[in-house]
Every structure is written in C-alpha cells, then in structure tokens.
Enzyme design. Structure first.
Site, short mmCIF file in Angstrom:
data_model
loop_
_atom_site.label_atom_id
_atom_site.label_comp_id
_atom_site.label_asym_id
_atom_site.label_seq_id
_atom_site.Cartn_x
_atom_site.Cartn_y
_atom_site.Cartn_z
N ASN A 39 0.89 -1.42 -0.13
CA ASN A 39 0.04 0.01 0.00
C ASN A 39 0.91 1.12 0.06
O ASN A 39 2.04 1.20 0.52
CB ASN A 39 -1.14 -0.08 1.01
CG ASN A 39 -0.45 -0.24 2.44
OD1 ASN A 39 0.76 -0.83 2.77
ND2 ASN A 39 -1.03 0.40 3.49
N GLU A 41 0.35 5.35 0.62
CA GLU A 41 -0.60 6.33 1.18
C GLU A 41 -0.15 7.72 0.68
O GLU A 41 1.14 7.68 0.22
CB GLU A 41 -0.81 6.35 2.74
CG GLU A 41 -1.37 4.89 2.78
CD GLU A 41 -1.57 4.90 4.33
OE1 GLU A 41 -1.38 5.38 5.31
OE2 GLU A 41 -2.40 3.64 5.05
N CYS A 50 -3.97 0.57 -2.38
CA CYS A 50 -3.73 -0.74 -1.76
C CYS A 50 -2.64 -1.30 -2.31
O CYS A 50 -2.50 -1.47 -3.44
CB CYS A 50 -4.92 -1.54 -1.58
SG CYS A 50 -6.31 -0.83 -0.50
N GLU A 52 -2.99 -4.81 -2.97
CA GLU A 52 -3.36 -5.43 -3.84
C GLU A 52 -3.21 -4.74 -5.63
O GLU A 52 -2.90 -5.54 -6.45
CB GLU A 52 -4.97 -5.98 -3.73
CG GLU A 52 -5.13 -6.85 -2.43
CD GLU A 52 -5.15 -6.02 -1.41
OE1 GLU A 52 -4.79 -4.95 -0.99
OE2 GLU A 52 -5.86 -6.64 -0.47
N CYS A 83 -10.23 -4.78 0.66
CA CYS A 83 -11.40 -3.80 0.53
C CYS A 83 -12.24 -4.03 -0.63
O CYS A 83 -12.07 -4.68 -1.57
CB CYS A 83 -10.81 -2.47 0.36
SG CYS A 83 -10.21 -2.06 -0.85
N CYS A 86 -11.01 -3.50 -4.17
CA CYS A 86 -9.78 -4.60 -4.50
C CYS A 86 -10.32 -5.77 -4.82
O CYS A 86 -9.89 -6.57 -5.71
CB CYS A 86 -8.82 -4.79 -3.40
SG CYS A 86 -7.66 -3.32 -3.43
N1 THU Z 1 -5.24 -1.65 2.69
C1 THU Z 1 -4.69 -2.60 1.78
O1 THU Z 1 -3.63 -2.01 1.18
N2 THU Z 1 -5.15 -3.53 1.50
C2 THU Z 1 -6.17 -4.30 2.15
O2 THU Z 1 -6.65 -5.33 1.84
C3 THU Z 1 -6.79 -3.65 3.16
C4 THU Z 1 -6.37 -2.08 3.52
C5 THU Z 1 -4.41 -0.68 3.03
C6 THU Z 1 -5.22 0.94 2.65
C7 THU Z 1 -4.59 1.91 3.47
O3 THU Z 1 -3.26 2.33 3.18
C8 THU Z 1 -4.32 1.01 5.20
O4 THU Z 1 -4.45 -0.53 4.48
C9 THU Z 1 -5.60 1.38 6.13
O5 THU Z 1 -6.84 1.10 5.26
#
Ligand code: THU
Length: 130
Positions: A39, A41, A50, A52, A83, A86
């Site tokens: 991920n 941000e 994310c 994925e 999420c 994804c």
């Molecule tokens: N996140 C992912 O990268 N993959 C997931 O399957 C769930 C959430 C990330 C998004 C964000 O950067 C952080 O986790 C918190 O939500």
C-alpha cells in the site's frame, strides 16, 4: 519463491505513514511469475492505493493478465480481507475459484476464493458491447 515469502518480504516496504497499517500483497500469474505490491498512502488520503492494486499494476506492466493465486499480509490481530474496491480489481483478472490467502505477520492464515469475496461481481458480460 512461495507467495507467502514474497508478500512477507515486500511488506516492510509499504508506505503507510498516515494509517501506520502496512500491507503487502503477492500475486502468482497463470504464467507462474510472481508480482508483489504494497500500500502507498498519500497526504491527500483518497489518493492512497492498496497493496493488491500495486501487485495488479505490476502484473499488468509485466505482461500477465490472469491471476492464479493471491496472498495478502498485514500486522493485524486477524487476517485482513481485501477492501471492496480491491475485490472488484481482483475479479477483473481472476476466476471465481482463485484462492486468496489473507495472513498476519504472526502467522495466522485464512484462505477464501474470489467468488466468496465478491459474489455476483459486476463483469464485462453485463455490458452489451464489450
Ligand atoms: N489496505 C490494503 O492495502 N489492502 C487491504 O486489503 C486492506 C487495506 C490498506 C489501505 C490503507 O493504506 C491501509 O491499508 C489502511 O486502510
């Protein structure tokens, strides 16, 4: 390299200074090649991506279009499910029976199928001219 090791190895590289919740993902394509993502941000929160999504982007750039297996890892008390966005992204490139393993850094694992995560996925078949 196992998918589990690929995801665990890439996990520390996640860029998550706002949530402090790092996520690593590894995808095995039908070709056998393994792609990883984390991920990433952004200070403008909705611009984050994310793990994925990162792995899928790497797969497409690598020339593969079919997902054979997925592994996602985070330092969380319980395995973290992808999420909603994804789930749809995975369904674009994975058949319903493709296995998605969610894991924690401490070693818990839970495996489900893409069709469990997104029953009734919106698909290209729903659009007349695709
Ligand atoms: N996140 C992912 O990268 N993959 C997931 O399957 C769930 C959430 C990330 C998004 C964000 O950067 C952080 O986790 C918190 O939500």
């Amino acid at each position: 390299m196992t998918l589990s090791k690929a995801a665990r190895d890439i996990w520390p590289k996640a860029y998550a200074p706002y949530s402090n919740f790092k996520v690593g993902a590894a995808i095995r394509a039908a070709s056998g090649r393994v792609y990883v993502g984390v991920n990433v941000e952004n200070v403008a929160y909705p611009e984050g991506t994310c793990a994925e999504a990162g792995a899928i982007a790497a797969m497409i750039a690598g020339g593969d279009t079919k997902i054979a297996e997925v592994y996602v890892i985070a330092d969380s008390p319980d395995p973290v499910p992808p999420c909603g966005g994804c789930r749809q992204k995975l369904a674009e490139f994975a058949a319903g029976d493709v296995q998605v393993t969610m894991a924690t850094i401490k070693g818990a694992e839970k495996t489900v199928r893409v069709s469990d995560l997104l029953p009734g996925a919106f698909g290209a078949g729903h659009m007349k001219d695709v």
